[in-house]
Design a protein around this motif. Structure first.
Motif, PDB file in Angstrom:
ATOM      1  N   LEU A  88     -26.199   7.224 -45.309  1.00 38.84           N
ATOM      2  CA  LEU A  88     -27.626   6.909 -45.243  1.00 38.84           C
ATOM      3  C   LEU A  88     -28.176   7.206 -43.852  1.00 38.84           C
ATOM      4  O   LEU A  88     -29.274   7.767 -43.712  1.00 38.84           O
ATOM      5  N   ARG A  89     -27.451   6.840 -42.820  1.00 40.36           N
ATOM      6  CA  ARG A  89     -27.888   7.103 -41.447  1.00 40.36           C
ATOM      7  C   ARG A  89     -27.992   8.603 -41.195  1.00 40.36           C
ATOM      8  O   ARG A  89     -28.937   9.079 -40.570  1.00 40.36           O
ATOM      9  N   ARG A  90     -27.018   9.367 -41.697  1.00 42.59           N
ATOM     10  CA  ARG A  90     -27.024  10.819 -41.527  1.00 42.59           C
ATOM     11  C   ARG A  90     -28.254  11.446 -42.176  1.00 42.59           C
ATOM     12  O   ARG A  90     -28.842  12.383 -41.642  1.00 42.59           O
ATOM     13  N   ARG A  91     -28.658  10.916 -43.318  1.00 43.58           N
ATOM     14  CA  ARG A  91     -29.820  11.457 -44.025  1.00 43.58           C
ATOM     15  C   ARG A  91     -31.142  10.849 -43.575  1.00 43.58           C
ATOM     16  O   ARG A  91     -32.193  11.209 -44.080  1.00 43.58           O
ATOM     17  N   GLY A  92     -31.116   9.906 -42.632  1.00 51.14           N
ATOM     18  CA  GLY A  92     -32.342   9.297 -42.120  1.00 51.14           C
ATOM     19  C   GLY A  92     -32.960   8.295 -43.073  1.00 51.14           C
ATOM     20  O   GLY A  92     -34.178   8.125 -43.094  1.00 51.14           O
ATOM     21  N   ILE A  93     -32.137   7.611 -43.844  1.00 52.96           N
ATOM     22  CA  ILE A  93     -32.606   6.620 -44.813  1.00 52.96           C
ATOM     23  C   ILE A  93     -32.267   5.232 -44.286  1.00 52.96           C
ATOM     24  O   ILE A  93     -31.145   4.985 -43.850  1.00 52.96           O
ATOM     25  N   VAL A  94     -33.231   4.334 -44.325  1.00 55.43           N
ATOM     26  CA  VAL A  94     -33.012   2.958 -43.882  1.00 55.43           C
ATOM     27  C   VAL A  94     -32.193   2.224 -44.927  1.00 55.43           C
ATOM     28  O   VAL A  94     -32.532   2.223 -46.111  1.00 55.43           O
ATOM     29  N   ALA A  95     -31.114   1.585 -44.510  1.00 52.89           N
ATOM     30  CA  ALA A  95     -30.248   0.818 -45.416  1.00 52.89           C
ATOM     31  C   ALA A  95     -30.612  -0.654 -45.330  1.00 52.89           C
ATOM     32  O   ALA A  95     -30.582  -1.246 -44.253  1.00 52.89           O
ATOM     33  N   VAL A  96     -30.991  -1.243 -46.437  1.00 55.55           N
ATOM     34  CA  VAL A  96     -31.256  -2.675 -46.531  1.00 55.55           C
ATOM     35  C   VAL A  96     -30.179  -3.241 -47.453  1.00 55.55           C
ATOM     36  O   VAL A  96     -30.395  -3.470 -48.635  1.00 55.55           O
ATOM     37  N   ILE A  97     -28.999  -3.420 -46.869  1.00 52.23           N
ATOM     38  CA  ILE A  97     -27.826  -3.854 -47.625  1.00 52.23           C
ATOM     39  C   ILE A  97     -27.178  -5.005 -46.875  1.00 52.23           C
ATOM     40  O   ILE A  97     -26.794  -4.845 -45.711  1.00 52.23           O
ATOM     41  N   PRO A  98     -27.049  -6.188 -47.484  1.00 55.75           N
ATOM     42  CA  PRO A  98     -26.376  -7.290 -46.797  1.00 55.75           C
ATOM     43  C   PRO A  98     -24.876  -7.020 -46.670  1.00 55.75           C
ATOM     44  O   PRO A  98     -24.307  -6.259 -47.450  1.00 55.75           O
ATOM     45  N   GLN A  99     -24.293  -7.648 -45.679  1.00 55.73           N
ATOM     46  CA  GLN A  99     -22.864  -7.469 -45.460  1.00 55.73           C
ATOM     47  C   GLN A  99     -22.107  -8.621 -46.112  1.00 55.73           C
ATOM     48  O   GLN A  99     -22.462  -9.785 -45.938  1.00 55.73           O
ATOM     49  N   PRO A 100     -21.039  -8.339 -46.875  1.00 49.74           N
ATOM     50  CA  PRO A 100     -20.254  -9.408 -47.491  1.00 49.74           C
ATOM     51  C   PRO A 100     -19.546 -10.252 -46.433  1.00 49.74           C
ATOM     52  O   PRO A 100     -19.274  -9.782 -45.321  1.00 49.74           O
ATOM     53  N   SER A 101     -19.244 -11.467 -46.777  1.00 55.43           N
ATOM     54  CA  SER A 101     -18.638 -12.401 -45.820  1.00 55.43           C
ATOM     55  C   SER A 101     -17.275 -11.915 -45.335  1.00 55.43           C
ATOM     56  O   SER A 101     -16.912 -12.147 -44.180  1.00 55.43           O
ATOM     57  N   ASP A 102     -16.509 -11.210 -46.179  1.00 52.99           N
ATOM     58  CA  ASP A 102     -15.201 -10.732 -45.726  1.00 52.99           C
ATOM     59  C   ASP A 102     -15.344  -9.646 -44.653  1.00 52.99           C
ATOM     60  O   ASP A 102     -14.558  -9.595 -43.715  1.00 52.99           O
ATOM     61  N   GLN A 103     -16.371  -8.796 -44.773  1.00 53.34           N
ATOM     62  CA  GLN A 103     -16.600  -7.783 -43.742  1.00 53.34           C
ATOM     63  C   GLN A 103     -17.065  -8.423 -42.431  1.00 53.34           C
ATOM     64  O   GLN A 103     -16.674  -7.995 -41.352  1.00 53.34           O
ATOM     65  N   ILE A 104     -17.890  -9.455 -42.541  1.00 52.86           N
ATOM     66  CA  ILE A 104     -18.350 -10.171 -41.347  1.00 52.86           C
ATOM     67  C   ILE A 104     -17.168 -10.820 -40.644  1.00 52.86           C
ATOM     68  O   ILE A 104     -17.011 -10.716 -39.424  1.00 52.86           O
ATOM     69  N   ALA A 105     -16.303 -11.490 -41.409  1.00 58.66           N
ATOM     70  CA  ALA A 105     -15.142 -12.163 -40.824  1.00 58.66           C
ATOM     71  C   ALA A 105     -14.195 -11.154 -40.184  1.00 58.66           C
ATOM     72  O   ALA A 105     -13.662 -11.409 -39.086  1.00 58.66           O
ATOM     73  N   HIS A 106     -13.992 -10.003 -40.822  1.00 58.92           N
ATOM     74  CA  HIS A 106     -13.111  -8.977 -40.261  1.00 58.92           C
ATOM     75  C   HIS A 106     -13.670  -8.449 -38.940  1.00 58.92           C
ATOM     76  O   HIS A 106     -12.930  -8.277 -37.971  1.00 58.92           O
TER      77      HIS A 106
END
Length: 175
Positions: A88-106
């Protein structure tokens, strides 16, 4: 053009876990489907994201090349991965996606090497309810709700037909 990605709904189709398949929608800001795909029930959601964006074609009013890049993508936690955010960043698109708790903890476990958390606009994410409501109207259609289809291609055909019926009202010339 704001797009949202619907978490899959379980339908019918042969998979390792039984008779299941998932419907994936890419919708416009009003909850009307632009892309409809069906995947196996046991498959993960994230690999379908690339196919959803690849099938996106929105014709322009006055002619010209069809639009293939939305302004932003609102998706649920199933689509929160480094690969999707990078694309999404490469294509210039804004990502509105929450991060799961396991990714936050990692990330927090790694400390300063974990990097910064990805940007997330909680107010903008509230607009994702449009897709939930649109998908609920799709599931009200008896042809999809009863799920008598044995083949995934027939089930996808029913989902595409329902998408067409949802587009008939805004495209009609009578009130």
């Amino acid at each position: 053009m704001n797009l949202a990605i619907e978490p899959p709904d379980h339908g019918i189709g042969r998979s390792r876990g039984g008779l299941t398949s998932k419907i994936h929608h890419l919708v416009d800001g009003h909850g009307r489907p632009l892309v409809v795909l069906v995947s196996p029930g046991q498959a993960n959601d994230a690999p379908v994201f690339e196919h959803l964006l690849a099938h996106l074609r929105v014709p322009r009013q006055g002619g010209g090349r069809a639009r293939t890049r939305p302004d932003r993508v609102r998706a649920d936690k199933a689509y929160s991965s480094r690969a999707i955010r990078t694309e999404l960043r490469r294509r210039g698109i804004v990502a509105v996606i929450p991060q799961p708790s396991d990714q936050i903890a990692h990330r927090q476990r790694r400390g300063s090497r974990g990097g910064r958390p990805p940007a997330f606009d909680a107010v903008d994410y509230k607009g994702r309810n449009v897709i939930e409501r649109g998908f609920n109207t799709t599931k009200q259609w008896r042809g999809l709700a009863t799920r008598y289809d044995k083949l995934a291609i027939v089930y996808r055909g029913a989902a595409v037909l329902r998408a067409i019926t949802l587009w008939l009202t805004p495209l009609s010339d009578t009130p």
